[in-house]
Design a protein around this motif. Structure first.
Motif, PDB file in Angstrom:
ATOM      1  N   SER A 141      55.645  32.665  36.420  1.00 32.58           N
ATOM      2  CA  SER A 141      54.670  31.532  36.554  1.00 32.58           C
ATOM      3  C   SER A 141      54.860  30.511  37.514  1.00 32.58           C
ATOM      4  CB  SER A 141      54.842  30.886  34.876  1.00 32.58           C
ATOM      5  OG  SER A 141      56.130  30.130  34.959  1.00 32.58           O
ATOM      6  N   ASN A 187      43.721  25.831  47.527  1.00 31.15           N
ATOM      7  CA  ASN A 187      44.034  26.310  45.977  1.00 31.15           C
ATOM      8  C   ASN A 187      44.571  27.532  45.873  1.00 31.15           C
ATOM      9  OD1 ASN A 187      41.439  27.690  46.595  1.00 31.15           O
ATOM     10  ND2 ASN A 187      40.479  26.895  44.891  1.00 31.15           N
ATOM     11  N   SER A 188      44.688  28.465  46.879  1.00 31.37           N
ATOM     12  CA  SER A 188      45.521  29.576  46.830  1.00 31.37           C
ATOM     13  C   SER A 188      46.962  29.459  46.172  1.00 31.37           C
ATOM     14  CB  SER A 188      45.544  30.386  48.229  1.00 31.37           C
ATOM     15  OG  SER A 188      44.137  30.641  48.747  1.00 31.37           O
ATOM     16  N   SER A 189      47.392  30.496  45.482  1.00 31.59           N
ATOM     17  CA  SER A 189      48.774  30.326  44.894  1.00 31.59           C
ATOM     18  C   SER A 189      49.970  30.867  45.992  1.00 31.59           C
ATOM     19  CB  SER A 189      48.966  31.384  43.688  1.00 31.59           C
ATOM     20  OG  SER A 189      48.761  32.666  44.447  1.00 31.59           O
ATOM     21  N   LEU A 190      50.989  30.307  45.573  1.00 29.20           N
ATOM     22  CA  LEU A 190      52.196  30.706  46.510  1.00 29.20           C
ATOM     23  C   LEU A 190      52.590  32.126  46.291  1.00 29.20           C
ATOM     24  CD1 LEU A 190      54.874  29.691  47.756  1.00 29.20           C
ATOM     25  CD2 LEU A 190      55.895  29.569  45.633  1.00 29.20           C
ATOM     26  N   LEU A 191      52.187  32.819  45.328  1.00 30.87           N
ATOM     27  CA  LEU A 191      52.157  34.309  45.354  1.00 30.87           C
ATOM     28  C   LEU A 191      51.138  34.879  46.551  1.00 30.87           C
ATOM     29  CD1 LEU A 191      53.728  36.439  43.933  1.00 30.87           C
ATOM     30  CD2 LEU A 191      51.824  36.433  42.120  1.00 30.87           C
ATOM     31  N   GLU A 192      49.974  34.391  46.670  1.00 35.20           N
ATOM     32  CA  GLU A 192      48.992  34.967  47.366  1.00 35.20           C
ATOM     33  C   GLU A 192      49.456  34.664  49.039  1.00 35.20           C
ATOM     34  OE1 GLU A 192      44.681  34.393  46.679  1.00 35.20           O
ATOM     35  OE2 GLU A 192      45.622  32.828  45.189  1.00 35.20           O
ATOM     36  N   LYS A 243      52.914  32.223  40.536  1.00 32.80           N
ATOM     37  CA  LYS A 243      51.542  32.150  40.269  1.00 32.80           C
ATOM     38  C   LYS A 243      50.758  30.800  40.098  1.00 32.80           C
ATOM     39  CE  LYS A 243      51.809  37.096  38.274  1.00 32.80           C
ATOM     40  NZ  LYS A 243      51.304  37.942  37.144  1.00 32.80           N
ATOM     41  N   ASN A 244      51.692  29.949  39.723  1.00 32.94           N
ATOM     42  CA  ASN A 244      50.737  28.714  39.363  1.00 32.94           C
ATOM     43  C   ASN A 244      50.959  27.766  40.541  1.00 32.94           C
ATOM     44  OD1 ASN A 244      49.891  29.767  36.864  1.00 32.94           O
ATOM     45  ND2 ASN A 244      51.782  28.944  35.972  1.00 32.94           N
ATOM     46  N   ARG A 245      51.911  27.586  41.265  1.00 31.85           N
ATOM     47  CA  ARG A 245      51.943  26.749  42.327  1.00 31.85           C
ATOM     48  C   ARG A 245      51.126  26.913  43.368  1.00 31.85           C
ATOM     49  NH1 ARG A 245      56.605  23.759  41.024  1.00 31.85           N
ATOM     50  NH2 ARG A 245      55.691  22.070  42.190  1.00 31.85           N
ATOM     51  N   VAL A 246      50.309  25.980  44.051  1.00 36.59           N
ATOM     52  CA  VAL A 246      49.275  26.178  44.893  1.00 36.59           C
ATOM     53  C   VAL A 246      49.883  25.680  46.239  1.00 36.59           C
ATOM     54  CG1 VAL A 246      47.380  26.049  43.365  1.00 36.59           C
ATOM     55  CG2 VAL A 246      48.060  23.702  44.293  1.00 36.59           C
ATOM     56  N   GLU A 301      50.424  22.236  47.886  1.00 37.16           N
ATOM     57  CA  GLU A 301      51.719  21.441  47.548  1.00 37.16           C
ATOM     58  C   GLU A 301      52.589  21.540  48.771  1.00 37.16           C
ATOM     59  OE1 GLU A 301      53.471  21.767  43.561  1.00 37.16           O
ATOM     60  OE2 GLU A 301      51.824  23.391  43.287  1.00 37.16           O
TER      61      GLU A 301
END
Length: 410
Positions: A4, A114-119, A7-10, A13
């Protein structure tokens, strides 16, 4: 929790406090102008960003652009090392900066805040070395908006509509992960060997070999943000030829790379400037090779910076014999002498080093890789941020999961 988190950290940040990209040129800007920009900054600018118009084929300064590359002095130096450019460097510098762009697509990627850290990690694993993120938006003129809405290709307006951008680097992502390393426990305590992230296919050159034999490897290391190891007869690691160090040099280092051995080049590019004996050796070999135009460039820069150094020395109040001796024994014209100048000393770890220790070490030295050696400094391989990111990416499953073993397998 780890899944999470990714997937949830943008990525907005990670961009807090990041400076706006200001040192920009278009793809049609000449290499000479880029060189002037880099040197004119007193080397406070380590690179310039190259942008191309997304709305048309021409480089209109008023129209939205997309970033396609970061260019540093290291790129210029490797470009001048080509035989045809070394024989006529002044003419070579008149070429557009697009000549320096790597022949690989996707080196730079644009992502939304707003892209995720995962992206972001996925982009790095797919080949992007740097990410460009919009951080501020400015009002756009009516005429500009009409042009974009009418003639620009689909998708151009939302991504590049009058915004300011910042760079998001591998180092930024690694530091963010390290600051939240507790989320990934017990992964950080595992050794790099148990995680299977040591790349044993390293680029290297023998201490006594001509640097010219490693030009392709050096160019590749710039693109991949890695390095070329310098080893002895027993494969012990004794130094490196680093793009980070080359980026703080000037264009005359191209002459040194084409005339010196790897060991001599390390001494030449070490911080403090090259020894006078090596400078003279480079000039002699340029003369022997008939590279008169490059010799002129070296002589002109040598004379110019020698005069500057003499003026600075005359106005200083230093009277120490040791300090004055150091000034006279080193020629300072090829280098930025600030405290941030990289040395050719290699940063090393061991196979049993923990993942978190290697991350701390790399971030402390501002590099994206760490050499792995045995007790006697025999070279084993290299660990890069890209390999480290694969470990974190595997926690979320998906397309990169199969690229490595289970990170929790002892």
């Amino acid at each position: 929790m780890a899944i999470s988190f990714l997937k949830n950290r943008v990525i907005s940040e990670l961009c807090l406090g990041k400076p706006v990209i200001n040192s920009t040129v278009t793809s049609r800007t000449s290499i000479k102008e880029v060189l002037t920009l880099l040197k004119g900054s007193g080397y406070s600018i380590s690179h310039v960003s190259v942008w191309s118009c997304v709305a048309c084929d021409d480089d209109h300064h008023d129209f939205p652009h997309s970033c396609v590359a970061k260019i540093s002095m290291a790129d210029v130096i490797c470009y001048l090392c080509k035989k045809e450019n070394l024989s006529n460097p002044l003419e070579a510098l008149e070429a557009p900066v697009s000549t320096l762009l790597p022949q690989v697509n996707g080196i730079v990627s644009h992502l939304e805040p707003n892209s995720s850290l995962l992206e972001a990690i996925d982009c790095i694993l797919e080949g992007s070395q740097n990410l460009v993120i919009p951080i501020r938006e400015h009002p756009i003129s009516k005429s500009m908006r009409e042009f974009l809405e009418k003639d620009s290709p689909p998708g151009a307006l939302p991504l590049y509509d009058s915004k300011e951008y910042c760079w998001l680097t591998q180092e930024d992502i690694a530091r963010f992960l390290l600051n939240s390393i507790g989320v990934f426990s017990p992964l950080p305590t595992f050794t790099i060997e148990s995680l299977n992230i040591i790349d044993r296919e390293v680029m290297s050159i023998h201490y006594d070999d001509p640097v010219s034999l490693a030009l392709n490897s050096i160019s590749c290391s710039i693109t991949e943000q890695t390095c070329v190891a310098v080893v002895d007869d027993d494969k012990r690691l004794i130094g490196e030829i680093s793009p980070y160090t080359l980026a703080s040099c000037d264009e005359t280092v191209a002459a040194a790379m084409m005339t010196l051995s790897a060991g001599d080049l390390m001494a030449y590019i070490d911080c403090g400037g090259p020894p006078d004996g090596l400078v003279q050796l480079v000039k002699t070999r340029l003369e022997e090779k008939g590279l008169d135009e490059m010799l002129k460039v070296v002589n002109e820069l040598s004379s110019s910076h020698a005069s500057s150094s003499l003026s600075s020395f005359s106005s200083s109040s230093c009277s120490s014999d040791d300090e004055s001796g150091s000034s006279s024994s080193r020629n300072s014209y090829s280098f930025n002498r600030s405290s941030s100048t990289r040395r050719s000393e290699a940063i090393m770890c061991f196979r049993w080093s923990s993942l978190v220790a290697v991350m701390v070490q790399a971030l402390a030295h501002r590099v994206s890789y760490i050499w792995v050696v045995k007790d006697d400094q025999t070279l084993v391989g290299i660990v890069t941020f890209q390999e480290i990111f694969k470990v974190f990416r595997s926690l979320a499953g998906g397309r990169h999961k199969q690229e490595m073993e289970n990170p929790f397998k002892q």
